[in-house]
Design a protein around this motif. Structure first.
Motif, PDB file in Angstrom:
ATOM      1  N   UNK A  41       2.894   0.874   8.373  1.00 36.95           N
ATOM      2  CA  UNK A  41       3.407   1.243   7.044  1.00 36.95           C
ATOM      3  C   UNK A  41       2.251   1.187   6.055  1.00 36.95           C
ATOM      4  N   UNK A  42       1.997   2.308   5.369  1.00 40.69           N
ATOM      5  CA  UNK A  42       0.832   2.424   4.497  1.00 40.69           C
ATOM      6  C   UNK A  42       1.150   2.048   3.062  1.00 40.69           C
ATOM      7  N   UNK A  43       0.135   1.491   2.404  1.00 33.59           N
ATOM      8  CA  UNK A  43       0.261   1.136   1.000  1.00 33.59           C
ATOM      9  C   UNK A  43      -0.755   0.075   0.626  1.00 33.59           C
TER      10      UNK A  43
ATOM     11  N   UNK B 228      -6.863 -10.765  -4.806  1.00 37.40           N
ATOM     12  CA  UNK B 228      -7.356  -9.781  -3.842  1.00 37.40           C
ATOM     13  C   UNK B 228      -6.350  -8.628  -3.746  1.00 37.40           C
ATOM     14  N   UNK B 229      -6.861  -7.415  -3.710  1.00 33.27           N
ATOM     15  CA  UNK B 229      -6.022  -6.236  -3.506  1.00 33.27           C
ATOM     16  C   UNK B 229      -6.279  -5.721  -2.098  1.00 33.27           C
ATOM     17  N   UNK B 230      -5.228  -5.644  -1.288  1.00 35.62           N
ATOM     18  CA  UNK B 230      -5.309  -5.192   0.100  1.00 35.62           C
ATOM     19  C   UNK B 230      -4.749  -3.770   0.171  1.00 35.62           C
ATOM     20  N   UNK B 231      -5.516  -2.867   0.785  1.00 37.43           N
ATOM     21  CA  UNK B 231      -5.106  -1.472   0.922  1.00 37.43           C
ATOM     22  C   UNK B 231      -5.262  -1.066   2.383  1.00 37.43           C
ATOM     23  N   UNK B 232      -4.217  -0.469   2.948  1.00 37.96           N
ATOM     24  CA  UNK B 232      -4.287  -0.036   4.340  1.00 37.96           C
ATOM     25  C   UNK B 232      -2.913   0.146   4.916  1.00 37.96           C
ATOM     26  N   UNK B 233      -2.710  -0.367   6.144  1.00 40.64           N
ATOM     27  CA  UNK B 233      -1.401  -0.255   6.784  1.00 40.64           C
ATOM     28  C   UNK B 233      -1.022  -1.585   7.422  1.00 40.64           C
TER      29      UNK B 233
ATOM     30  N   UNK C  12       3.589  -4.519  -4.077  1.00 41.18           N
ATOM     31  CA  UNK C  12       3.525  -3.549  -2.986  1.00 41.18           C
ATOM     32  C   UNK C  12       3.733  -2.117  -3.470  1.00 41.18           C
ATOM     33  N   UNK C  13       2.984  -1.189  -2.873  1.00 42.20           N
ATOM     34  CA  UNK C  13       3.104   0.225  -3.225  1.00 42.20           C
ATOM     35  C   UNK C  13       3.475   1.035  -1.987  1.00 42.20           C
ATOM     36  N   UNK C  14       3.919   2.255  -2.227  1.00 43.11           N
ATOM     37  CA  UNK C  14       4.211   3.230  -1.174  1.00 43.11           C
ATOM     38  C   UNK C  14       5.154   2.616  -0.124  1.00 43.11           C
ATOM     39  N   UNK C  15       4.765   2.627   1.137  1.00 45.86           N
ATOM     40  CA  UNK C  15       5.632   2.106   2.201  1.00 45.86           C
ATOM     41  C   UNK C  15       5.668   0.576   2.247  1.00 45.86           C
ATOM     42  N   UNK C  16       4.896  -0.078   1.395  1.00 47.31           N
ATOM     43  CA  UNK C  16       4.891  -1.538   1.330  1.00 47.31           C
ATOM     44  C   UNK C  16       5.608  -2.056   0.078  1.00 47.31           C
ATOM     45  N   UNK C  17       6.339  -1.183  -0.578  1.00 43.38           N
ATOM     46  CA  UNK C  17       7.103  -1.567  -1.765  1.00 43.38           C
ATOM     47  C   UNK C  17       8.139  -2.621  -1.368  1.00 43.38           C
TER      48      UNK C  17
END
Length: 134
Positions: free
Chosen positions: A73-75, A64-69, A101-106
């Motif tokens: 923190x967004x990512x 599953x790919x989760x996208x949001x905040x 994790x991407x962006x602020x969730x790295x």
């Protein structure tokens, strides 16, 4: 430091056509469409493979790919599910895929639990760690 958040989520699971040549397979394939609410706010999309034998024992795996905040923190990030039912007794492990994790969730790491109440309502409990998390 590990943080713990929880909240409700909505989920839709739909059967997908079997792969070519797998029509007689006892393994089903489904799409996952989730909406997370609360400290984890966003969407989850993925696929699941599952098998159930006598209605009381079986297993599933899912990506599953989760996208949001997550607490603002967004990512996005990926989680993998491994579930097993042994004569009605459930076992479930849901882990964040390393380095997904991407962006602020790295750098996100963690694990999730799913709770289902007597009315069928779903709740997530997510224990996670982030570098420099507030």
């Amino acid at each position: 430091m590990t943080k713990r958040v929880q909240g409700p989520f909505d989920v839709k699971v739909k059967p997908l056509a079997p792969d070519e040549g797998a029509a007689a397979s006892p393994i089903g394939r489904m799409s996952i469409d989730k909406r997370y609410h609360g400290d984890l706010e966003g969407t989850g999309v993925g696929q699941m493979l599952a098998t159930m034998d006598d209605g009381k024992s079986g297993a599933y795996v899912a990506m599953e790919r989760v996208t949001g905040s997550l607490q603002g923190r967004k990512g996005s990030f990926s989680i993998h599910h491994t579930g097993r039912m042994t004569r009605g007794a459930p076992e479930l492990t849901i882990l964040v895929v390393p380095d997904s994790g991407t962006d602020e969730l790295k750098g996100l790491t963690g694990s999730m639990q799913i709770q289902i109440d007597e009315k069928g309502g779903h709740t997530y409990v997510f224990e996670y760690a982030l570098p420099d998390a507030p």
